[in-house]
Design a protein around this motif. Structure first.
Motif, short mmCIF file in Angstrom:
data_model
loop_
_atom_site.label_atom_id
_atom_site.label_comp_id
_atom_site.label_asym_id
_atom_site.label_seq_id
_atom_site.Cartn_x
_atom_site.Cartn_y
_atom_site.Cartn_z
N LYS A 173 -0.34 14.94 2.43
CA LYS A 173 0.66 14.08 3.08
C LYS A 173 0.19 13.70 4.49
CE LYS A 173 5.01 12.42 3.10
NZ LYS A 173 5.54 11.50 2.08
N ALA A 174 -0.25 14.68 5.26
CA ALA A 174 -0.73 14.43 6.62
C ALA A 174 -1.94 13.50 6.61
CB ALA A 174 -1.09 15.75 7.30
N SER A 175 -2.82 13.71 5.64
CA SER A 175 -4.02 12.88 5.53
C SER A 175 -3.67 11.44 5.19
CB SER A 175 -4.94 13.48 4.46
OG SER A 175 -6.14 12.75 4.37
N LEU A 176 -2.69 11.25 4.32
CA LEU A 176 -2.25 9.90 3.94
C LEU A 176 -1.61 9.17 5.13
CD1 LEU A 176 -0.79 10.77 0.44
CD2 LEU A 176 -2.55 9.02 0.84
N PHE A 177 -0.76 9.87 5.87
CA PHE A 177 -0.15 9.26 7.05
C PHE A 177 -1.22 8.79 8.04
CE2 PHE A 177 4.16 11.63 6.68
CZ PHE A 177 4.79 10.50 6.16
N LYS A 178 -2.18 9.65 8.29
CA LYS A 178 -3.22 9.32 9.27
C LYS A 178 -4.09 8.17 8.77
CE LYS A 178 -4.83 12.48 11.99
NZ LYS A 178 -5.56 13.63 12.61
N ALA A 179 -4.43 8.20 7.48
CA ALA A 179 -5.25 7.13 6.91
C ALA A 179 -4.56 5.78 7.05
CB ALA A 179 -5.54 7.42 5.44
N HIS A 180 -3.26 5.76 6.76
CA HIS A 180 -2.52 4.50 6.78
C HIS A 180 -2.22 4.02 8.19
CE1 HIS A 180 0.19 1.30 5.73
NE2 HIS A 180 1.22 1.90 6.29
N PHE A 181 -1.65 4.88 9.01
CA PHE A 181 -1.14 4.44 10.31
C PHE A 181 -2.15 4.53 11.45
CE2 PHE A 181 3.10 5.39 8.38
CZ PHE A 181 3.65 4.13 8.55
N THR A 182 -3.11 5.45 11.36
CA THR A 182 -4.09 5.58 12.44
C THR A 182 -5.38 4.83 12.14
OG1 THR A 182 -3.20 7.78 12.96
CG2 THR A 182 -5.36 7.24 13.88
#
Length: 217
Positions: free
Chosen positions: A122-131
């Motif tokens: 989940k954390a990795s997906l958030f960072k991939a998408h938003f960062t």
């Protein structure tokens, strides 16, 4: 004595307030320290289930969906970026930022839960998408993100290409909608209490303490 809480975090990869809410929930749990034992899982919700494969420009999408001006959209971005900094998250909005279809990401998260890797993915997906502005609807991107949190790359590819867990994710999404959840994040505690929105850490902490007191009665 530690209180046990089951927390279901209903959210979407596409939701910036879900990043903020999760960061502040984790802050609150850290502050509660040994007084609470938590079983945290992530439940699927799609803000835009009909989003096409090519996605849509972030600014265009927000203006169209919420009927706001470009100036208001920019103000919202600035506020989200500020709230992100409070939880050490970098929202890197650019003119190329796009909303994506998140269904396949939810399928991968469902599998990750069976491997005890859901929070990491989940954390990795958030960072991939938003960062990093990666396309988290792309199978190769998703499989590589799975591998980055020590999930099996070949199995991730097979799951994505074979449409595994599609029925399970749709059933979970329908369950939450039928139970009145229409916005995210929504945090469900012990299947009895709900906290909605990307709340500050102190709000989560206060609510959790109140729930823990009730559960101890």
């Amino acid at each position: 004595m530690s209180t046990s809480l089951t927390i279901q975090f209903v959210s979407d990869i596409m939701c910036p307030w879900c990043v903020v809410g999760l960061g502040n929930l984790n802050k609150a749990l850290d502050q509660l320290d040994d007084s609470v034992t938590v079983d945290l899982t992530f439940q699927p919700f799609e803000l835009n289930p009909n989003m096409p494969a090519e996605g849509q420009g972030f600014r265009e999408h927000i203006i169209e969906k919420y009927g706001i001006s470009e100036q208001e959209s920019d103000q919202n971005r600035a506020m989200i970026q500020s709230r992100g900094k409070e939880v050490d998250f970098d929202f890197n909005f650019t003119d190329d930022s796009r909303m994506r279809n998140s269904f396949d990401a939810h399928r991968l998260l469902h599998w990750a839960a069976t491997q005890d890797k859901q929070a990491e993915l989940k954390a990795s997906l958030f960072k991939a998408h938003f960062t990093h502005n990666q396309d988290v609807s792309d199978y190769s991107v998703l499989a590589n993100l799975a591998a980055s949190v020590d999930l099996d790359l070949a199995e991730a590819k097979a799951i994505l290409e074979g449409q595994h867990y599609a029925d399970e994710v749709r059933e979970q999404e329908a369950f939450w909608q039928q139970n009145g959840i229409s916005s995210v994040p929504t945090v469900i505690i012990n299947n009895k209490y709900a906290i909605s929105g990307g709340q500050p850490a102190e709000v989560f902490k206060s609510a959790l303490e109140e729930i823990m007191a009730k559960e101890a009665e």
